[in-house]
Design an enzyme around this catalytic site. Sequence first.
Site, PDB file in Angstrom:
ATOM      1  N   HIS A 451      94.109  40.659   7.183  1.00 16.60           N
ATOM      2  CA  HIS A 451      94.608  41.343   8.380  1.00 16.60           C
ATOM      3  C   HIS A 451      93.752  42.558   8.720  1.00 16.60           C
ATOM      4  CE1 HIS A 451      97.093  44.354  10.475  1.00 16.60           C
ATOM      5  NE2 HIS A 451      97.471  43.310  11.188  1.00 16.60           N
ATOM      6  N   CYS A 782      51.869  39.286   5.210  1.00 18.59           N
ATOM      7  CA  CYS A 782      53.247  39.657   4.914  1.00 18.59           C
ATOM      8  C   CYS A 782      53.311  40.974   4.144  1.00 18.59           C
ATOM      9  CB  CYS A 782      53.951  38.556   4.108  1.00 18.59           C
ATOM     10  SG  CYS A 782      53.177  38.198   2.526  1.00 18.59           S
TER      11      CYS A 782
END
Length: 823
Positions: A451, A782
């Site tokens: 919730h 990279c």
Amino acid sequence: MPTKKTVQKNKSKNKKDQLILWFSELGIGDIEYAGGKNASLGEMYSNLRARGIRVPNGFAITSKAYRHFIAWNKLDQKIKDILKGLNTRNMVNLAKRGYQIREAILSADFPIDLRNEIVEGYRKLSKEYIRHKDFRITWDADDHTNHFAGGVDVAVRSSATAEDLVDASFAGQQESYLNVSGEYQLLESVKKCIASLFTDRAISYRVDKGFDHFKIALSVGVQKMIRSDEACSGVMFTIDTESGFADAIVINGSWGLGENIVKGKVTPDEFILHKPMLAQGFEPIIGKKMGSKENKLVYSVGGNSSTQDVKVPMEDRKKFCLTDEEVLELARWGMKIEEHYKKPMDIEWAKDGRSRELYIVQARPETVESQKDRRVLEEYKISEKGKVLTVGSAVGAKIGQGKANVIKDVAKIAQFKKGEVLVTEMTDPDWEPIMKIAAAIVTNSGGRTSHAAIVSRELGIPCVVGTGNATRVVKNGRAVTVSCAEGEEGRVYDSLLGFTVKRTDLKNIPKTKTKIMMNVGNPDQAFDLSFIPNDGVGLAREEFIITEYIKIHPLALKYFDQIKDHEVRRQINDLTHGYDNKEEFFVEKLAEGIGRIAAAFYPKDVIVRLSDFKTNEYSTLIGGADFEPKEENPMIGWRGASRYYDPDYMEGFALECRAFKKVRDVMGLTNVKIMVPFCRTVKEGEEVLAQMRRHGLERGKNNLEVYVMCEIPSNVILANEFSKIFDGFSIGSNDLTQLTLGVDRDSAKVAHVYDERNEAVKELIRQVIKKAHTCKRKVGICGQAPSDFLDFAKFLVTEGIDSISLNPDTVIKTTVEIGKMEK
């Protein structure tokens, strides 16, 4: 259940005049009669059972019945009088009025015709599920009617006519009652559902959303219970609820009835799957996380309540509540339901402990992430370091801060002030009046579908759930910063830390000729990062997955029986709960991490570098000290390619290969390419490729491409030879600079010499780009340099590099600059 003739007769009548409608008579267009939940159940029951989805039968007590009940008891004017002068910001005022309305409803009587129809519907449902000889009928001399002694067990759920609209998820505003059996208990539960339309939180919510209290009606669903109290249940979303990534299915599950998950009373198991590969027949479970699952809700034996919370035995806490086959079945159902509704869905499921079959018990549209505008990228970032008080699962990606207000009892919510950080055990709908004024929310228990998580997403505030200890370690009144901007782990920091918020309009980002890829290490961030404009992943590191997800040296898992250290054995046993085979733990966790990154960027290339730990780093893994030598200079020692074919590690490398094979063959993610790091010679490259072939990873087969890192001068000098055995190069500027200039990059003494922009380094880069292209091989970079230095990125573009892989936070600014250059 009604006969075919009865159904046809009812359908010929106007639905708005019916007090009861069976699921077989309802469709998604009937929200005004049956509310969102019941209309959706009818839609699924009528249309999706034929596609193999099991949905328990039942009926809806309609909005017409609700209005009939209110009018019969003359409650409408009474309710209006009670609500005059309502102030939803005054908790005492709100509570007093809400209580008065509920008491008025609970003390009212059912109209005779409504009562009779409810009872008759219940009897028909009971006959469908219970053998006739099990009924016991008794005569009631007071009202001259027959009564069942018993009857089928049902769930009685509220379904408001404004519930689950696209822009208004009521997140459990009304009540549900489980394990209801017998006519008396059923009628009382129906009345309680009607009263729950006027809970404090529901009244407050409608005022805030601008809904008229009297234009909204309530339907009540009566549905056969699934005996998940003897098995498990949970929720499923057909969209990632944290990032809004649309190609994922997220399943949460725990033991017992499902209310504990929805209310955040337990931290559930979590499973993540990739929809495109699932649709192609693969088994793409790209994430599995075991929850603590301490409690479960079961049928009550005696007492006033129909259900009760009990402790889960330790052996059940330490295993997953669903098998992989069950996870895949649920996910396939989720895709069918989404396909039918043509929108992302929020689904509740249950497993019957007696038949061992899975069922869908509710489905509604997902109302938060699916509605967000993805054209503007919003990035929150902590700009200061601070003491971490507690961690849990992050909900959303924002940062909030304020004074902590630790509240353990909902009766004390009137003490909460706007702008404070709510710290509590868990929340349920009763907490919503203060949740909407909180700067952030932190709970001890609950998962990402609890919730607290659902409402926080709707409100757009950061929330950290499942910390386990927040109410104990966060001091009341203390200033705190709640960060959900650092991946899947949410953190609560002591004091108010600085942070930045960056918003980027993505429609202004140019498309460049040079591919702009991304360096990604943390799979938890992959879905979020996928929204940044990119051409794929140029470097996905295994190291983060191993250190954060696995934590154990692969050979310690392979030779677990030989480990003598009792503490090491205990740690390994704790981490590998739920896995019968300890080697399989390494394979599965590595495959899930790689798979999640590959899924996030699918179908773009994702280049994954094989493990490149040094010996001193491997030895820090659990059990690693027994399998690693001591080296004086591990930076240029036993690392990268030289480990993979060495008898002292090749069995560890075999586990890596099995993980890649699972990603490509079982998950179907063939966009994964493999990259070999620190490959000193061509002969080493051939040895590594031979080991990979042994384990079913053959270059060129099933579109497998294998790249080599270009980070040693020998890679440049012999680039033509390396091109014969590899599909391309990725320049690692960090190590290439170190080995070109003879500088230990970990040494502060010579740090001033270390410079990726040194002409010697740039010359080697020029050469390898030229040689690679001559050999018709791809070449990218990279390393860190283009992320740190824009001029270096421009140099690479000038030299004609095919792709540049950048750290995520530099992708946009570098793309813009390269776009200007190319233009």
